[in-house]
Design a protein around this motif. Structure first.
Motif, PDB file in Angstrom:
ATOM      1  N   ASN A 145      -8.339  -9.694   4.225  1.00  0.00           N
ATOM      2  CA  ASN A 145      -8.679  -8.635   3.249  1.00  0.00           C
ATOM      3  C   ASN A 145      -9.104  -9.260   1.924  1.00  0.00           C
ATOM      4  O   ASN A 145     -10.037  -8.789   1.277  1.00  0.00           O
ATOM      5  CB  ASN A 145      -7.468  -7.727   2.980  1.00  0.00           C
ATOM      6  CG  ASN A 145      -6.907  -7.093   4.226  1.00  0.00           C
ATOM      7  OD1 ASN A 145      -6.548  -7.792   5.168  1.00  0.00           O
ATOM      8  ND2 ASN A 145      -6.815  -5.782   4.242  1.00  0.00           N
ATOM      9  N   ALA A 149     -12.596  -9.011  -0.236  1.00  0.00           N
ATOM     10  CA  ALA A 149     -12.652  -8.626  -1.654  1.00  0.00           C
ATOM     11  C   ALA A 149     -13.358  -9.708  -2.469  1.00  0.00           C
ATOM     12  O   ALA A 149     -14.107  -9.409  -3.409  1.00  0.00           O
ATOM     13  CB  ALA A 149     -11.232  -8.393  -2.182  1.00  0.00           C
ATOM     14  N   SER A 233      -7.991  -0.184   6.314  1.00  0.00           N
ATOM     15  CA  SER A 233      -8.018  -0.108   4.850  1.00  0.00           C
ATOM     16  C   SER A 233      -9.354  -0.632   4.319  1.00  0.00           C
ATOM     17  O   SER A 233      -9.877  -0.118   3.334  1.00  0.00           O
ATOM     18  CB  SER A 233      -6.833  -0.858   4.235  1.00  0.00           C
ATOM     19  OG  SER A 233      -6.945  -2.243   4.444  1.00  0.00           O
ATOM     20  N   LYS A 236     -12.148   1.763   3.757  1.00  0.00           N
ATOM     21  CA  LYS A 236     -11.971   2.624   2.570  1.00  0.00           C
ATOM     22  C   LYS A 236     -12.369   1.913   1.283  1.00  0.00           C
ATOM     23  O   LYS A 236     -12.700   2.545   0.295  1.00  0.00           O
ATOM     24  CB  LYS A 236     -10.481   3.029   2.433  1.00  0.00           C
ATOM     25  CG  LYS A 236     -10.051   4.084   3.434  1.00  0.00           C
ATOM     26  CD  LYS A 236      -8.583   4.389   3.330  1.00  0.00           C
ATOM     27  CE  LYS A 236      -8.184   4.953   1.982  1.00  0.00           C
ATOM     28  NZ  LYS A 236      -6.801   5.413   1.936  1.00  0.00           N
ATOM     29  N   HIS A 237     -12.279   0.585   1.266  1.00  0.00           N
ATOM     30  CA  HIS A 237     -12.365  -0.124  -0.014  1.00  0.00           C
ATOM     31  C   HIS A 237     -13.587  -1.016  -0.187  1.00  0.00           C
ATOM     32  O   HIS A 237     -13.796  -1.550  -1.264  1.00  0.00           O
ATOM     33  CB  HIS A 237     -11.087  -0.963  -0.228  1.00  0.00           C
ATOM     34  CG  HIS A 237      -9.844  -0.133  -0.265  1.00  0.00           C
ATOM     35  ND1 HIS A 237      -8.730  -0.393   0.492  1.00  0.00           N
ATOM     36  CD2 HIS A 237      -9.539   0.985  -0.968  1.00  0.00           C
ATOM     37  CE1 HIS A 237      -7.803   0.510   0.265  1.00  0.00           C
ATOM     38  NE2 HIS A 237      -8.262   1.359  -0.610  1.00  0.00           N
ATOM     39  N   ASN A 239     -17.523  -1.434  -0.524  1.00  0.00           N
ATOM     40  CA  ASN A 239     -18.684  -0.571  -0.828  1.00  0.00           C
ATOM     41  C   ASN A 239     -19.828  -0.784   0.147  1.00  0.00           C
ATOM     42  O   ASN A 239     -20.193  -1.919   0.430  1.00  0.00           O
ATOM     43  CB  ASN A 239     -19.247  -0.914  -2.219  1.00  0.00           C
ATOM     44  CG  ASN A 239     -18.211  -0.709  -3.279  1.00  0.00           C
ATOM     45  OD1 ASN A 239     -17.344   0.152  -3.137  1.00  0.00           O
ATOM     46  ND2 ASN A 239     -18.292  -1.494  -4.341  1.00  0.00           N
ATOM     47  N   LEU A 366      -0.093  -0.344  -1.657  1.00  0.00           N
ATOM     48  CA  LEU A 366      -1.424  -0.921  -1.883  1.00  0.00           C
ATOM     49  C   LEU A 366      -1.766  -1.969  -0.835  1.00  0.00           C
ATOM     50  O   LEU A 366      -0.893  -2.737  -0.403  1.00  0.00           O
ATOM     51  CB  LEU A 366      -1.458  -1.554  -3.278  1.00  0.00           C
ATOM     52  CG  LEU A 366      -1.390  -0.483  -4.382  1.00  0.00           C
ATOM     53  CD1 LEU A 366      -0.451  -0.898  -5.489  1.00  0.00           C
ATOM     54  CD2 LEU A 366      -2.761  -0.164  -4.920  1.00  0.00           C
ATOM     55  N   ASN A 367      -3.047  -1.999  -0.459  1.00  0.00           N
ATOM     56  CA  ASN A 367      -3.528  -3.036   0.463  1.00  0.00           C
ATOM     57  C   ASN A 367      -4.126  -4.175  -0.351  1.00  0.00           C
ATOM     58  O   ASN A 367      -4.485  -4.017  -1.508  1.00  0.00           O
ATOM     59  CB  ASN A 367      -4.553  -2.440   1.426  1.00  0.00           C
ATOM     60  CG  ASN A 367      -3.913  -1.425   2.361  1.00  0.00           C
ATOM     61  OD1 ASN A 367      -3.856  -0.233   2.051  1.00  0.00           O
ATOM     62  ND2 ASN A 367      -3.398  -1.889   3.475  1.00  0.00           N
ATOM     63  N   GLU A 369      -6.926  -5.868  -0.515  1.00  0.00           N
ATOM     64  CA  GLU A 369      -8.271  -5.899  -1.102  1.00  0.00           C
ATOM     65  C   GLU A 369      -8.364  -5.020  -2.353  1.00  0.00           C
ATOM     66  O   GLU A 369      -9.393  -4.996  -3.018  1.00  0.00           O
ATOM     67  CB  GLU A 369      -9.336  -5.477  -0.077  1.00  0.00           C
ATOM     68  CG  GLU A 369      -9.293  -4.020   0.374  1.00  0.00           C
ATOM     69  CD  GLU A 369      -8.276  -3.764   1.479  1.00  0.00           C
ATOM     70  OE1 GLU A 369      -7.432  -4.639   1.732  1.00  0.00           O
ATOM     71  OE2 GLU A 369      -8.322  -2.671   2.082  1.00  0.00           O
ATOM     72  N   GLU A 370      -7.285  -4.305  -2.684  1.00  0.00           N
ATOM     73  CA  GLU A 370      -7.302  -3.457  -3.883  1.00  0.00           C
ATOM     74  C   GLU A 370      -7.011  -4.253  -5.157  1.00  0.00           C
ATOM     75  O   GLU A 370      -7.036  -3.709  -6.250  1.00  0.00           O
ATOM     76  CB  GLU A 370      -6.305  -2.312  -3.715  1.00  0.00           C
ATOM     77  CG  GLU A 370      -6.719  -1.361  -2.593  1.00  0.00           C
ATOM     78  CD  GLU A 370      -5.770  -0.185  -2.445  1.00  0.00           C
ATOM     79  OE1 GLU A 370      -5.799   0.720  -3.280  1.00  0.00           O
ATOM     80  OE2 GLU A 370      -4.975  -0.205  -1.480  1.00  0.00           O
TER      81      GLU A 370
END
Ligand code: NDP
Length: 392
Positions: A145, A149, A233, A236-237, A239, A366-367, A369-370
């Motif tokens: 993840n 990111a 997840s 969702k995160h 783009n 929270l995951n 990559e957030e």
């Protein structure tokens, strides 16, 4: 300077303890608790009594957990037991007001679903309590993840496709064994595959989709599409994502054993009657197989786990591969554990370190990559899991 409670004294728990002890400037007091106290004693003997307190706990019981946490008063709990204990440990953390981290999403013992739904449902409660729950701080989920990111932050305006590629080329010399908890591992690889494309999940039969990938320092290996929890997840995160898939390598002998065990019903997770007592075939099989924590000494070879991302930067197409290579014998020398436990335990320690140093601290569930990937990527290089980037 933090006081932490680690729950679970298995293969991964051992690495987490060894690495936390190497980071005493962050972790002032470390306690390891698990179901079997003898496993805690063994790990304590490896790192020294002065570095580690131990305790016995049944993490299926919220009451036992709350009593233990009240006694130790940790700042956070690192859940390194099994995915079955995620919810009880989260519940106990809420009741005692301490932060939480784990390496695998919650699973009910009777049905393997690999989804975050039940843990995400705790988001509001963690937020209201002013607490953080970091979900999936292992390698995959976890570092994969963070790699995504990092790619999103530094290499792309938009990522269109991600393939997560997991190769364990280690050889332990047994005809058949799993590198982490057999029940969790076999449930994962015998389930239907699934990937996400254009907003939809597409289901495949187990091992239906295969590709060959040339893993640096290992070579070409058959890699099979599986479902893996971090995709839930990441969709969702990240783009602009159009497709995400997960591949894992399996040798022919492993697959033949799996098929045979499946055909005779040994991978079943429902109780069957045997000579007047009830047994779960998969649990019985796990009893027969070598303990993953015992594989370290015998395992030779390397792991290579990474992500390939394609997308657009400054209106041009771009493809990058970020990966880590880990050597089983080197990790054994350092922590008495093979690389699969090591690549999971080191990121768990790093996640806790960033939380306790207030570098990764937000409230809620929270995951990985957030968060800003940079401090985690820096720590990976310092803590034994250095990474490489190739551009195609
Ligand atoms: P092990 O089976 O080796 O260890 C699990 C430990 O948890 C054992 O010591 C076990 O105790 C303890 N435990 C189990 N149930 C309870 C309970 N009710 N109360 C207290 N302790 C309990 O597993 P691993 O170390 O291989 O894996 C640990 C976790 O890491 C798992 O959740 C696994 O899914 C996850 N993982 C994540 C990866 C990632 O990259 N994200 C990769 C690999 C693993 P006992 O000794 O008594 O059985």
């Amino acid at each position: 300077m933090a006081n932490i409670l680690i729950i679970g004294a298995g293969g991964v728990g051992r690495v987490v303890v060894h690495k936390c002890v190497k980071n005493r400037e962050t972790f002032k007091k470390i306690t390891l608790a698990s179901r079997s106290i003898d496993k805690c004693e063994q790990i304590q003997s490896e790192v020294g009594k002065e570095n580690l307190d131990i305790a016995q706990v049944d993490a299926d019981s919220v009451e036992e957990l709350v009593n233990l946490i009240d006694k130790i008063k940790p700042d956070m709990v690192l859940n390194i037991a099994l995915p079955y204990q995620d919810l009880t440990i989260m519940e106990a953390c809420l009741q005692t007001k301490v932060h939480y981290l784990d390496t695998a999403n919650y699973e009910h013992p009777d049905s393997a679903k690999f989804e975050y739904k039940e843990q995400w449902a705790y988001n509001e409660r963690f937020k209201e309590a002013g607490l953080m729950a970091l979900l999936g701080s292992g390698f995959d989920p976890g570092v994969t993840n963070v790699f995504c990111a990092y790619a999103q932050k530094h290499y792309f305006d938009e990522i269109h496709t991600i393939d997560i590629l997991d190769c364990n080329d280690g050889d332990h010399g047994y005809p058949f064994a799993t590198n982490f908890n057999p029940e969790i591992n076999l449930r994962e690889v015998s389930s239907n595959g699934r990937y996400w494309e254009n907003g939809e999940w597409i289901e495949t039969k187990p091992m239906e989709i295969k590709m060959v990938w040339d893993y640096p320092e290992i070579g070409e290996r058959d890699s099979y599409l599986l479902y893996h929890e971090e995709m839930e997840s990441l969709v969702k995160h990240i783009n602009g994502l159009k497709r995400i898939r997960f591949f894992m390598t399996f040798g022919e002998s492993y697959l033949t054993h799996m098929k045979c065990l499946e055909n005779v019903g040994m991978l079943g997770i429902e109780e069957v009657e045997h000579n007047g007592c009830k047994i779960v075939p998969m649990q019985f099989l796990a009893t027969l197989l070598p303990d993953p924590a015992s594989l370290g000494k015998r395992t030779k070879g390397k792991t290579n786990i990474g992500i390939v991302a394609t997308g657009i930067k400054d209106n041009k197409e771009r493809s990058i591969y970020i990966y880590n290579i880990c050597n089983h014998q080197e990790t054994y020398k350092e922590t008495l554990s093979q690389a699969v436990s090591y690549t999971t335990g080191v990121p768990a320690m790093i996640g806790a370190k960033l939380m306790m140093e207030n570098r990764w601290m937000r409230h809620g569930t929270l995951n990985m990559e957030e968060f800003d990937p940079d401090p985690f990527m820096e720590e990976l290089n310092k803590q034994g899991l250095s990474w490489n980037i190739k551009e195609f």
